[in-house]
Design a protein around this motif. Structure first.
Motif, PDB file in Angstrom:
ATOM      1  N   GLY A 111       0.826  -1.196   0.000  1.00 55.34           N
ATOM      2  CA  GLY A 111       0.000   0.000   0.000  1.00 55.34           C
ATOM      3  C   GLY A 111       0.863   1.249   0.000  1.00 55.34           C
ATOM      4  N   VAL A 112       0.196   2.367   0.049  1.00 55.71           N
ATOM      5  CA  VAL A 112       0.889   3.653   0.173  1.00 55.71           C
ATOM      6  C   VAL A 112       0.907   4.033   1.650  1.00 55.71           C
ATOM      7  N   TYR A 113       2.086   4.327   2.139  1.00 58.90           N
ATOM      8  CA  TYR A 113       2.263   4.670   3.550  1.00 58.90           C
ATOM      9  C   TYR A 113       2.427   6.186   3.686  1.00 58.90           C
ATOM     10  N   TYR A 114       1.667   6.748   4.620  1.00 56.31           N
ATOM     11  CA  TYR A 114       1.663   8.189   4.858  1.00 56.31           C
ATOM     12  C   TYR A 114       2.054   8.467   6.294  1.00 56.31           C
ATOM     13  N   CYS A 115       2.888   9.467   6.496  1.00 55.06           N
ATOM     14  CA  CYS A 115       3.128   9.923   7.860  1.00 55.06           C
ATOM     15  C   CYS A 115       2.216  11.120   8.137  1.00 55.06           C
ATOM     16  N   ASN A 116       1.901  11.288   9.390  1.00 56.68           N
ATOM     17  CA  ASN A 116       1.028  12.371   9.844  1.00 56.68           C
ATOM     18  C   ASN A 116       1.579  12.924  11.149  1.00 56.68           C
ATOM     19  N   LEU A 117       1.804  14.202  11.192  1.00 54.92           N
ATOM     20  CA  LEU A 117       2.307  14.849  12.398  1.00 54.92           C
ATOM     21  C   LEU A 117       1.354  15.958  12.824  1.00 54.92           C
ATOM     22  N   LYS A 118       1.192  16.053  14.111  1.00 55.36           N
ATOM     23  CA  LYS A 118       0.364  17.117  14.690  1.00 55.36           C
ATOM     24  C   LYS A 118       1.183  17.852  15.755  1.00 55.36           C
ATOM     25  N   GLY A 119       1.010  19.141  15.825  1.00 52.52           N
ATOM     26  CA  GLY A 119       1.719  19.908  16.826  1.00 52.52           C
ATOM     27  C   GLY A 119       1.452  21.386  16.646  1.00 52.52           C
ATOM     28  N   THR A 120       2.454  22.219  16.987  1.00 53.66           N
ATOM     29  CA  THR A 120       2.316  23.660  16.815  1.00 53.66           C
ATOM     30  C   THR A 120       3.525  24.206  16.057  1.00 53.66           C
ATOM     31  N   TYR A 121       3.273  25.287  15.326  1.00 53.83           N
ATOM     32  CA  TYR A 121       4.342  25.980  14.614  1.00 53.83           C
ATOM     33  C   TYR A 121       4.109  27.467  14.769  1.00 53.83           C
ATOM     34  N   THR A 122       5.061  28.244  14.327  1.00 53.01           N
ATOM     35  CA  THR A 122       4.903  29.692  14.370  1.00 53.01           C
ATOM     36  C   THR A 122       5.009  30.267  12.963  1.00 53.01           C
ATOM     37  N   ASP A 123       4.213  31.272  12.717  1.00 50.69           N
ATOM     38  CA  ASP A 123       4.307  31.992  11.447  1.00 50.69           C
ATOM     39  C   ASP A 123       5.032  33.320  11.665  1.00 50.69           C
ATOM     40  N   ALA A 124       5.793  33.394  12.727  1.00 48.61           N
ATOM     41  CA  ALA A 124       6.586  34.554  13.156  1.00 48.61           C
ATOM     42  C   ALA A 124       5.771  35.528  13.985  1.00 48.61           C
ATOM     43  N   LEU A 125       4.457  35.372  13.961  1.00 44.20           N
ATOM     44  CA  LEU A 125       3.602  36.238  14.773  1.00 44.20           C
ATOM     45  C   LEU A 125       2.854  35.436  15.831  1.00 44.20           C
ATOM     46  N   TYR A 126       2.332  34.326  15.413  1.00 40.78           N
ATOM     47  CA  TYR A 126       1.476  33.549  16.303  1.00 40.78           C
ATOM     48  C   TYR A 126       1.889  32.080  16.301  1.00 40.78           C
ATOM     49  N   ARG A 144       0.465  28.432  15.972  1.00 41.98           N
ATOM     50  CA  ARG A 144      -0.699  27.847  15.327  1.00 41.98           C
ATOM     51  C   ARG A 144      -0.585  26.327  15.340  1.00 41.98           C
ATOM     52  N   PRO A 145      -1.701  25.626  15.366  1.00 43.18           N
ATOM     53  CA  PRO A 145      -1.647  24.168  15.276  1.00 43.18           C
ATOM     54  C   PRO A 145      -1.440  23.719  13.836  1.00 43.18           C
ATOM     55  N   TYR A 146      -0.869  22.599  13.652  1.00 41.00           N
ATOM     56  CA  TYR A 146      -0.771  22.006  12.325  1.00 41.00           C
ATOM     57  C   TYR A 146      -1.143  20.530  12.407  1.00 41.00           C
ATOM     58  N   ASP A 147      -1.564  20.036  11.287  1.00 34.98           N
ATOM     59  CA  ASP A 147      -1.920  18.618  11.118  1.00 34.98           C
ATOM     60  C   ASP A 147      -1.479  18.295   9.692  1.00 34.98           C
ATOM     61  N   SER A 148      -0.236  17.848   9.569  1.00 34.62           N
ATOM     62  CA  SER A 148       0.403  17.724   8.264  1.00 34.62           C
ATOM     63  C   SER A 148       0.560  16.264   7.832  1.00 34.62           C
ATOM     64  N   TRP A 149       0.461  16.080   6.524  1.00 31.38           N
ATOM     65  CA  TRP A 149       0.596  14.748   5.934  1.00 31.38           C
ATOM     66  C   TRP A 149       1.768  14.723   4.946  1.00 31.38           C
ATOM     67  N   GLY A 150       2.436  13.592   4.896  1.00 35.47           N
ATOM     68  CA  GLY A 150       3.447  13.382   3.882  1.00 35.47           C
ATOM     69  C   GLY A 150       2.806  13.059   2.545  1.00 35.47           C
ATOM     70  N   GLN A 151       3.634  12.986   1.516  1.00 38.15           N
ATOM     71  CA  GLN A 151       3.130  12.758   0.161  1.00 38.15           C
ATOM     72  C   GLN A 151       2.817  11.289  -0.102  1.00 38.15           C
ATOM     73  N   GLY A 152       3.268  10.433   0.779  1.00 37.68           N
ATOM     74  CA  GLY A 152       3.036   9.003   0.611  1.00 37.68           C
ATOM     75  C   GLY A 152       4.226   8.320  -0.042  1.00 37.68           C
ATOM     76  N   THR A 153       4.497   7.109   0.403  1.00 38.21           N
ATOM     77  CA  THR A 153       5.555   6.304  -0.200  1.00 38.21           C
ATOM     78  C   THR A 153       5.011   4.890  -0.426  1.00 38.21           C
ATOM     79  N   GLN A 154       5.260   4.365  -1.600  1.00 36.07           N
ATOM     80  CA  GLN A 154       4.693   3.078  -1.988  1.00 36.07           C
ATOM     81  C   GLN A 154       5.517   1.926  -1.424  1.00 36.07           C
ATOM     82  N   VAL A 155       4.828   0.999  -0.797  1.00 35.09           N
ATOM     83  CA  VAL A 155       5.436  -0.252  -0.347  1.00 35.09           C
ATOM     84  C   VAL A 155       4.729  -1.393  -1.076  1.00 35.09           C
TER      85      VAL A 155
END
Length: 123
Positions: A91-106, A108-119
């Motif tokens: 299948g295609v394997y995806y990583c997913n990370l959740k946490g906080t980042y800054t845009d230099a002002l605030y 903010r939460p993020y919920d990011s996905w990788g592009q996927g890698t085929q296995v």
């Protein structure tokens, strides 16, 4: 925003091993949860492994004893070591990370996905 880049997929025979990597970049303040999902052909995406910050890993029943999720906090990278691969792991394997980042002002939460890698596992 936080960007994820995956690597490590490929074609292996049954019983083989792979190590998937997922590197995060951006103005990351924290990574609270790291996880790996997979999507087999014709099926919904499913969670296979998850590790919260400061917590223990948990795994889908179908991969327990064969998959190991780990993290390198200094590199903002999460790994998935896959041993004793089975054709059903294809299948295609995806990583997913959740946490906080800054845009230099605030912060903010993020919920990011990788592009996927085929296995692909051949029998």
């Amino acid at each position: 925003q936080v960007q994820l880049v995956e690597s490590g997929g490929g074609l292996v025979h049954s019983g083989g091993s792979l190590r998937l990597s997922c590197a995060a970049s951006g103005r990351i303040i924290s990574i609270n949860v790291m996880a790996w999902y997979r999507q087999a052909p014709g099926k919904q995406r499913e969670l296979v492994a998850r590790i919260p910050s400061g917590g223990s890993a948990n795994y889908a029943d179908s991969v327990k004893g064969r998959f190991t999720i780990s993290r390198d906090s200094a590199k903002n990278t999460v790994y998935l070591q896959i041993n004793n691969l089975e054709p059903e792991d294809t299948g295609v394997y995806y990583c997913n990370l959740k946490g906080t980042y800054t845009d230099a002002l605030y912060r903010r939460p993020y919920d990011s996905w990788g592009q996927g890698t085929q296995v692909t596992v051949s029998s």
